[in-house]
Scaffold this active site. Sequence first.
Site, PDB file in Angstrom:
ATOM      1  N   ARG A  80     -63.733 -47.028 -55.560  1.00 43.31           N
ATOM      2  CA  ARG A  80     -64.785 -46.166 -55.003  1.00 43.31           C
ATOM      3  C   ARG A  80     -64.158 -45.300 -53.915  1.00 43.31           C
ATOM      4  O   ARG A  80     -63.667 -45.825 -52.918  1.00 43.31           O
ATOM      5  CB  ARG A  80     -65.914 -47.034 -54.433  1.00 43.31           C
ATOM      6  CG  ARG A  80     -66.976 -46.263 -53.700  1.00 43.31           C
ATOM      7  CD  ARG A  80     -68.122 -47.166 -53.209  1.00 43.31           C
ATOM      8  NE  ARG A  80     -69.042 -46.373 -52.421  1.00 43.31           N
ATOM      9  CZ  ARG A  80     -69.177 -46.474 -51.093  1.00 43.31           C
ATOM     10  NH1 ARG A  80     -68.487 -47.360 -50.393  1.00 43.31           N
ATOM     11  NH2 ARG A  80     -70.010 -45.685 -50.454  1.00 43.31           N
ATOM     12  N   HIS A 124     -69.311 -38.843 -47.685  1.00 44.79           N
ATOM     13  CA  HIS A 124     -68.967 -39.913 -46.745  1.00 44.79           C
ATOM     14  C   HIS A 124     -68.578 -39.234 -45.431  1.00 44.79           C
ATOM     15  O   HIS A 124     -67.467 -39.353 -44.952  1.00 44.79           O
ATOM     16  CB  HIS A 124     -67.854 -40.794 -47.310  1.00 44.79           C
ATOM     17  CG  HIS A 124     -67.712 -42.141 -46.643  1.00 44.79           C
ATOM     18  ND1 HIS A 124     -67.660 -43.320 -47.353  1.00 44.79           N
ATOM     19  CD2 HIS A 124     -67.609 -42.491 -45.342  1.00 44.79           C
ATOM     20  CE1 HIS A 124     -67.517 -44.338 -46.507  1.00 44.79           C
ATOM     21  NE2 HIS A 124     -67.473 -43.852 -45.274  1.00 44.79           N
ATOM     22  N   GLU A 169     -74.184 -44.431 -46.382  1.00 42.07           N
ATOM     23  CA  GLU A 169     -74.711 -44.848 -45.080  1.00 42.07           C
ATOM     24  C   GLU A 169     -75.382 -43.709 -44.307  1.00 42.07           C
ATOM     25  O   GLU A 169     -74.906 -43.301 -43.232  1.00 42.07           O
ATOM     26  CB  GLU A 169     -73.597 -45.470 -44.228  1.00 42.07           C
ATOM     27  CG  GLU A 169     -72.956 -46.685 -44.880  1.00 42.07           C
ATOM     28  CD  GLU A 169     -71.925 -47.365 -43.997  1.00 42.07           C
ATOM     29  OE1 GLU A 169     -71.602 -46.847 -42.920  1.00 42.07           O
ATOM     30  OE2 GLU A 169     -71.421 -48.423 -44.400  1.00 42.07           O
ATOM     31  N   ASN A 298     -73.982 -51.694 -48.323  1.00 37.67           N
ATOM     32  CA  ASN A 298     -72.827 -52.027 -47.476  1.00 37.67           C
ATOM     33  C   ASN A 298     -73.284 -53.060 -46.470  1.00 37.67           C
ATOM     34  O   ASN A 298     -74.264 -52.830 -45.748  1.00 37.67           O
ATOM     35  CB  ASN A 298     -72.309 -50.791 -46.737  1.00 37.67           C
ATOM     36  CG  ASN A 298     -71.690 -49.775 -47.676  1.00 37.67           C
ATOM     37  OD1 ASN A 298     -71.573 -50.009 -48.877  1.00 37.67           O
ATOM     38  ND2 ASN A 298     -71.277 -48.638 -47.133  1.00 37.67           N
ATOM     39  N   TYR A 300     -72.033 -55.800 -43.404  1.00 36.27           N
ATOM     40  CA  TYR A 300     -70.988 -56.281 -42.501  1.00 36.27           C
ATOM     41  C   TYR A 300     -71.447 -57.420 -41.604  1.00 36.27           C
ATOM     42  O   TYR A 300     -70.667 -58.319 -41.302  1.00 36.27           O
ATOM     43  CB  TYR A 300     -70.471 -55.125 -41.625  1.00 36.27           C
ATOM     44  CG  TYR A 300     -69.645 -54.150 -42.429  1.00 36.27           C
ATOM     45  CD1 TYR A 300     -68.283 -54.346 -42.594  1.00 36.27           C
ATOM     46  CD2 TYR A 300     -70.240 -53.071 -43.081  1.00 36.27           C
ATOM     47  CE1 TYR A 300     -67.518 -53.481 -43.364  1.00 36.27           C
ATOM     48  CE2 TYR A 300     -69.485 -52.198 -43.851  1.00 36.27           C
ATOM     49  CZ  TYR A 300     -68.122 -52.411 -43.991  1.00 36.27           C
ATOM     50  OH  TYR A 300     -67.380 -51.558 -44.768  1.00 36.27           O
ATOM     51  N   GLU A 372     -69.604 -51.966 -50.059  1.00 35.96           N
ATOM     52  CA  GLU A 372     -68.617 -52.214 -48.996  1.00 35.96           C
ATOM     53  C   GLU A 372     -68.916 -53.569 -48.386  1.00 35.96           C
ATOM     54  O   GLU A 372     -70.080 -53.908 -48.153  1.00 35.96           O
ATOM     55  CB  GLU A 372     -68.698 -51.187 -47.852  1.00 35.96           C
ATOM     56  CG  GLU A 372     -68.159 -49.831 -48.149  1.00 35.96           C
ATOM     57  CD  GLU A 372     -68.253 -48.898 -46.935  1.00 35.96           C
ATOM     58  OE1 GLU A 372     -68.283 -49.384 -45.783  1.00 35.96           O
ATOM     59  OE2 GLU A 372     -68.328 -47.685 -47.166  1.00 35.96           O
TER      60      GLU A 372
HETATM   61  O1  IFM Z   1     -65.070 -47.589 -42.011  1.00 37.23           O
HETATM   62  C1  IFM Z   1     -66.449 -47.680 -42.207  1.00 37.23           C
HETATM   63  C2  IFM Z   1     -66.867 -46.897 -43.431  1.00 37.23           C
HETATM   64  O2  IFM Z   1     -66.475 -45.582 -43.363  1.00 37.23           O
HETATM   65  C3  IFM Z   1     -68.357 -46.961 -43.591  1.00 37.23           C
HETATM   66  N1  IFM Z   1     -68.838 -48.307 -43.559  1.00 37.23           N
HETATM   67  C4  IFM Z   1     -68.398 -49.142 -42.489  1.00 37.23           C
HETATM   68  C5  IFM Z   1     -66.888 -49.102 -42.377  1.00 37.23           C
HETATM   69  C6  IFM Z   1     -66.409 -50.009 -41.220  1.00 37.23           C
HETATM   70  O3  IFM Z   1     -66.941 -49.562 -40.019  1.00 37.23           O
END
Ligand code: IFM
Length: 467
Positions: A80, A124, A169, A298, A300, A372
Site C-alpha cells: 500500500r 496521504h 486519515e 489504521n 495504533y 496500518e
Molecule cells: O506515519 C504515520 C502515517 O503517515 C499515518 N498513520 C500514522 C503513522 C504513524 O504516526
Amino acid sequence: MTSIDPLTFPPGFLWGAATASYQIEGAVAEDGRTPSIWDTFSHTPGRTVGGDTGDVACEHYHRYREDVALMSDLGLGSYRFSVAWPRVQPGGRGPMNGKGLDFYRRLVDELLERGITPWVTLYHWDLPQELEDAGGWPARDTAARFAEYAALVHGALGDRVRHWTTLNEPWCSAFLGYASGVHAPGRQHAPDALAATHHLLLGHGEAVRAIRANDPGAQLGVTLNLYAVSPADPGNAGDLEAARRIDGLANRIFLDPVLRGAYPEDVRQDLAGISDFGFVRDGDLDVIATPLDLLGINYYSRHVVAAPEPDAPAESYRRVPTPWPGGEDVRFVKRPGVPVTDMDWEVDAPGLTETLVRVARDYPGIPLYVTENGAAYVDIPGADGAIDDAERVAYFDAHYRACLDAIAQGAPLRGYFAWSLLDNFEWAFGYSKRFGIIGVDYATQRRTIKASGHRYGDVVRRNGLAG
Ligand code: IFM
C-alpha cells in the site's frame, strides 16, 4: 467435525506493508514535481524536529526496485503506497505530468512482476501548495479538484491497480492540519478544521463516484484512523461523557457520514458553538455515503479520557490550540503500568479487537482491512548491523492476535498492513521516530530487515502464528 485452528487466518487473508509518498520518496524537485504543503511546512523553521524535511527521505523514488525486492523477500502479498498529487498533477489542476506518472507505472509493473498486489492511496497529506494557497481543504473547490485528480490517476493506473483508498486519515488532515496546526499546513482555526473535514469527505465521495463510473469492478475504500476510546473511570459520569465526546470527534464524525449518510447529532451539538455546519449543501451526504467495497482502519492505540478536574484551572490541562474542538477540556490520561511506544502511545492490542468488532457491529456489512498498524521504538543495531527490535516484535505479535480475536468474534477482517515497510519521515517528528520493519540508515540509505520484519515474513508465509 472440522476444527478451526485459532492461530491461523482465513484463506486468502491479504498481508501487506504500507508507506506514504512524502515519507519515503525524496526527489521532491525531480521530473516536474511541485511543492506540497508538507514541503512548505517542513522547510518552515521550527515546524519539524531538527528541521527535518522529506527532501531526500528514503530515496525510494530511485531505490524502489530494491524496496520491492525486499517486499518480495518478506513474501508480502500487497504493498500500500500513496501517489504524490503534486508529482502527477503539478499545482493540483490541469494536465497530468507524464514523468511523474511514469514513476508509479514503473513501481506498479515491478510489484506485479513479483506477484505483489499494488494498493494505491490517492491522498496521504501532500496537498499541492497552490491548492492550499487557494483555500486548502476548508475551501469547497478542493473537493472537486481532488475528484478530478483521482479520476486522472485511476485513468493512468486503473488497468493494473484494483485496490484504491481515497483518503488516508482525514482526521489528521483536518484536525492536526487546520485546528492544532502541528501538521501542514499549520493553520489553527477550529471552524476551518470542520469545513476541511466536510470537504475531505465530499472529495472522497466524489472521487469514489468518478472512479466507479469508469471502473465498476474497482475495490474502493477510505482509510480512517480509529481509536478505542474509554473512560478513565467507567463509573464516573463525567468520564463517560468525555469518552462520548472524543469518540464522536475521533471516530463517529467520519464513520457516520461515510457509512450512514449523516453527521452524528450529538457531535453537531457539541460543536454548535464553533460551527453551524453551513458548509453542508443539499446532496452532499448522499455523495459522501456512496457505497464502498471496503473500509480501511489504521489502529495504533487507545484514548483513555477523563472529565476536567473540578478544582483545577482549565488551562492546566487544556491543549490550546486543540485538535479536539468542543472537547478541549477533556483530560487524556495515561494508565499506570501500561507500556508506551517511542511516540508515548499506550500499547493496547485489545483496543484493536474492540475497534474492529465495534465497527462490524455498528456499521455492518462492509469488509474491513487494517491498513496500518505498528509502533515506533528506538532501534540500536548490533555490532553486526542486525536490528533486534524485540519490543516491536512483541507489539506486532499482540496485534496479530488481536486481529484473530476480532475475526473469531465475527469481524469481517480481510487483510492487515504493517506500518511501515521502511523507517521514514515521521511528519513533525522528522526522522527521530522509527516505525519500519526494515531499518534505514539515512547516511548510506542501507536497508536492513529488522527482527520484526523477519517475524512478519514468517507470519505471512504461514498465514498465521502457529509453529
Ligand atoms: O506515519 C504515520 C502515517 O503517515 C499515518 N498513520 C500514522 C503513522 C504513524 O504516526
